[in-house]
Design an enzyme around this catalytic site. Structure first.
Site, mmCIF file in Angstrom:
data_model
loop_
_atom_site.group_PDB
_atom_site.id
_atom_site.type_symbol
_atom_site.label_atom_id
_atom_site.label_comp_id
_atom_site.label_asym_id
_atom_site.label_seq_id
_atom_site.Cartn_x
_atom_site.Cartn_y
_atom_site.Cartn_z
ATOM 1 N N GLU A 153 -11.313 0.734 -3.896
ATOM 2 C CA GLU A 153 -11.642 0.389 -2.515
ATOM 3 C C GLU A 153 -12.330 1.554 -1.810
ATOM 4 O O GLU A 153 -11.843 2.680 -1.824
ATOM 5 C CB GLU A 153 -10.359 0.008 -1.760
ATOM 6 C CG GLU A 153 -10.609 -0.504 -0.365
ATOM 7 C CD GLU A 153 -9.334 -0.939 0.346
ATOM 8 O OE1 GLU A 153 -9.437 -1.436 1.482
ATOM 9 O OE2 GLU A 153 -8.238 -0.770 -0.227
ATOM 10 N N LYS B 202 -1.279 -0.955 -4.259
ATOM 11 C CA LYS B 202 -2.466 -0.172 -3.881
ATOM 12 C C LYS B 202 -2.053 1.284 -3.753
ATOM 13 O O LYS B 202 -1.087 1.602 -3.062
ATOM 14 C CB LYS B 202 -3.058 -0.681 -2.558
ATOM 15 C CG LYS B 202 -4.267 0.150 -2.108
ATOM 16 C CD LYS B 202 -5.063 -0.552 -1.025
ATOM 17 C CE LYS B 202 -4.550 -0.262 0.360
ATOM 18 N NZ LYS B 202 -5.450 -0.794 1.402
ATOM 19 N N SER C 99 0.850 -1.194 0.000
ATOM 20 C CA SER C 99 0.000 0.000 0.000
ATOM 21 C C SER C 99 0.883 1.240 0.000
ATOM 22 O O SER C 99 1.788 1.356 0.832
ATOM 23 C CB SER C 99 -0.904 -0.008 1.235
ATOM 24 O OG SER C 99 -1.686 1.159 1.292
ATOM 25 N N LYS D 14 -10.069 -6.949 7.395
ATOM 26 C CA LYS D 14 -9.046 -6.518 8.353
ATOM 27 C C LYS D 14 -9.428 -7.058 9.719
ATOM 28 O O LYS D 14 -10.546 -6.821 10.201
ATOM 29 C CB LYS D 14 -8.955 -4.993 8.392
ATOM 30 C CG LYS D 14 -8.296 -4.387 7.159
ATOM 31 C CD LYS D 14 -8.239 -2.876 7.263
ATOM 32 C CE LYS D 14 -7.536 -2.275 6.037
ATOM 33 N NZ LYS D 14 -7.658 -0.799 6.002
ATOM 34 N N ASP E 40 -14.247 -1.851 2.511
ATOM 35 C CA ASP E 40 -13.300 -1.936 3.626
ATOM 36 C C ASP E 40 -14.008 -1.465 4.889
ATOM 37 O O ASP E 40 -14.591 -2.251 5.630
ATOM 38 C CB ASP E 40 -12.073 -1.076 3.290
ATOM 39 C CG ASP E 40 -11.050 -0.962 4.416
ATOM 40 O OD1 ASP E 40 -11.233 -1.566 5.481
ATOM 41 O OD2 ASP E 40 -10.038 -0.255 4.230
ATOM 42 N N GLY F 12 -4.088 -4.167 5.515
ATOM 43 C CA GLY F 12 -3.125 -3.844 6.564
ATOM 44 C C GLY F 12 -3.464 -2.540 7.258
ATOM 45 O O GLY F 12 -4.156 -1.687 6.706
ATOM 46 N N LYS G 34 -3.215 5.129 -2.749
ATOM 47 C CA LYS G 34 -4.182 5.976 -2.068
ATOM 48 C C LYS G 34 -4.550 7.160 -2.972
ATOM 49 O O LYS G 34 -3.674 7.782 -3.582
ATOM 50 C CB LYS G 34 -3.597 6.502 -0.750
ATOM 51 C CG LYS G 34 -3.298 5.418 0.288
ATOM 52 C CD LYS G 34 -4.554 4.885 0.935
ATOM 53 C CE LYS G 34 -4.232 3.924 2.080
ATOM 54 N NZ LYS G 34 -5.449 3.436 2.752
ATOM 55 N N ASP H 274 -7.373 3.166 -3.598
ATOM 56 C CA ASP H 274 -8.050 3.181 -2.299
ATOM 57 C C ASP H 274 -8.449 4.610 -1.969
ATOM 58 O O ASP H 274 -7.599 5.481 -1.788
ATOM 59 C CB ASP H 274 -7.119 2.627 -1.224
ATOM 60 C CG ASP H 274 -7.802 2.527 0.137
ATOM 61 O OD1 ASP H 274 -9.017 2.780 0.214
ATOM 62 O OD2 ASP H 274 -7.110 2.186 1.118
#
Length: 371
Positions: free
Chosen positions: A216, A164, A138, A265, A241, A293, A166, A191
Site C-alpha cells: 500500500e 496489515k 492494521s 477512506k 491510499d 481505517g 506498517k 503499508d
C-alpha cells in the site's frame, strides 16, 4: 422533502489509544477529533466523525484546520441551503478546495440523520447488500520483531481475516520475511505510507517473494505517475491510499495502471457520496477495493461498516473491533468482531447508540450552531 436541520453540535474529544501507534510518518497515542451531531425538528440525531490527525502527517489537514474550515466555511453553507438528500452536501461544499476530512465529518452526520428519518440503516441507504463484513487489522511498527509477531498471533487467534503491517526503510523486508516464516499462509499486506521512491525499485521487487496481498502506497502521497512505473516492475499488486482523494484521481490512477487495488477512506475522499462514486467506478472496471481505517472511534467505525456493505468491497477492511484500540468506546454496543466478521446493524442510521457516559468522559468542549 428537505432534511430540516434545527441544530448542529461540534464535540471536541480526546481519547487515548490502548498503546502507541507507530507508522513511517509518526507515533501517537492520544487521538483528538470531532464528533459532529445534527438534530432535526423531530429530535432525530445524526452523527459523523472527523479523522484528521493533530499533525499534518497523513494529509495536509489537522484537527485545528478542520475546525477552522467547518466553523468558518462549511457550517455556514449548510445553514444557508436547504438539503433534501445527503448527496447534495458534497455538491454544496464543492467551492471549498480539498479539506476533505472536514467535509466528510459534516456530510457523515447528514447521512446518518437522513437514514434515521427514512427509518433504514445507513448501509441500506447507501445501497449496501451485505449482512456481514469481513475485516482485518492494521498493526503499527513495533519496538521489536518479537512484539510484532506476538501482536499478529493475537490477531490471528481472534480470527481477523487479513493483517496489515506498517513498514518503512530499515523495518521492511526482513520483518516481513520473519512474519511469513512464522505465518506461511497468512493473508498479509504491507503499508509503506509513502516511505519509498523509484530508487528503491530493486529493493521493492524482493517483496514479490513474500506472497503479499498488496503493497500500500509505497511512493509519494500525491503520486500516480511513478506508481505506474513501479507497478509495471512488480508482481505484487500496488494499492493506492493517500493518492486517491476523489473519483477523478481514481480514474486517472486506473487509466495509468498505477495500482490494481484502491483503499477507500471516507474522510480522505470527502465523504460517503464520493466514496460510493469511487466504489461504483471500480466495480465497473473490476478494480478491487477495501475500506481503510483512521483509528476512528465507534462513530467512524460504524460509517466504515455501512460503506463496506457495498458489493465491490471484496477485500477485508481495517475496521477492527472497538476493544482493539480503545479501553472504552463512545457507542453502545461497541463494534464487536467475531472470527473476523462484523454483523451489520439493521437499526436506523449507523445502528449504534451513543454512550453518553463515555462521551462525557472524553469531551473537552461542545459548540452549538442554531439553524
Amino acid at each position: 422533502m428537505s432534511i430540516p436541520i434545527m441544530q448542529l453540535k461540534l464535540h471536541k474529544l480526546n481519547m487515548k489509544l490502548k498503546e502507541p501507534f507507530r507508522t513511517s510518518f509518526g507515533t501517537f497515542q492520544d487521538k483528538e477529533f470531532f464528533i459532529t451531531e445534527v438534530i432535526d425538528v423531530k429530535g432525530n440525531h445524526g452523527y459523523g466523525e472527523s479523522v484528521a490527525f493533530s499533525s499534518p502527517w497523513y494529509t495536509e489537514e489537522t484537527v485545528k484546520t478542520s475546525l477552522h474550515v467547518m466553523e468558518d466555511f462549511l457550517i455556514p453553507i449548510l445553514k444557508e441551503n436547504e438539503i433534501s438528500h445527503p448527496d447534495q452536501v458534497s455538491e454544496l461544499f464543492q467551492p471549498i478546495k480539498r479539506n476533505n476530512m472536514a467535509k466528510s465529518a459534516l456530510e457523515g452526520a447528514v447521512w446518518d440523520l437522513y437514514a434515521k428519518r427514512e427509518n433504514q440503516s445507513l448501509a441500506k441507504a447507501l445501497g449496501g447488500e451485505k449482512n456481514e463484513i469481513e475485516v482485518g487489522v492494521s498493526i503499527g511498527i513495533k519496538p521489536t520483531v518479537q512484539e510484532l509477531l506476538d501482536t499478529i498471533q493475537e490477531s490471528v487467534d481472534e480470527g481477523y481475516k487479513r493483517i496489515k503491517i506498517k513498514i518503512k526503510p530499515g523495518w521492511d523486508l526482513d520483518i516481513l520475511k520473519a512474519v511469513r516464516n512464522k505465518f506461511p499462509d497468512l493473508p498479509m499486506m504491507a503499508d509503506a505510507n509513502s516511505a519509498y521512491s523509484l530508487k528503491d525499485i530493486g529493493h521493492l521487487q524482493k517483496f514479490d517473494e513474500l506472497d503479499l496481498m498488496m503493497i500500500e502506497q509505497p511512493l509519494g502521497s500525491d503520486d500516480i505517475v511513478d506508481h505506474a512505473k513501479l507497478q509495471s516492475e512488480l508482481k505484487t499488486p500496488i494499492c493506492l491510499d493517500e493518492s486517491i482523494h476523489s473519483l477523478e484521481t481514481a480514474k486517472k490512477a486506473v487509466e495509468l495502471g498505477s495500482c490494481k487495488i484502491i483503499n477507500i477512506k471516507i474522510g480522505r475522499v470527502g465523504g460517503l457520496t464520493e466514496a460510493k462514486k469511487i466504489h461504483d467506478f471500480c466495480m465497473a472496471r473490476n478494480i478491487a477495493v477495501w475500506c481503510g481505517g483512521m483509528l476512528e472511534s465507534g462513530v467512524g467505525r460504524a460509517h466504515n461498516i455501512a460503506l463496506t456493505t457495498l458489493n465491490q468491497f471484496v477485500l477485508p477492511g481495517d475496521t477492527a473491533g472497538s476493544s482493539k484500540y480503545w479501553e472504552k468506546d463512545i457507542i453502545k454496543p461497541e463494534v464487536v468482531v467475531e472470527n473476523g466478521i462484523i454483523q451489520v446493524p439493521e437499526q436506523p442510521g449507523i445502528g449504534y447508540e451513543m454512550d453518553d457516559t463515555a462521551m462525557n468522559e472524553y469531551v473537552e468542549w461542545t459548540k452549538v450552531f442554531h439553524f
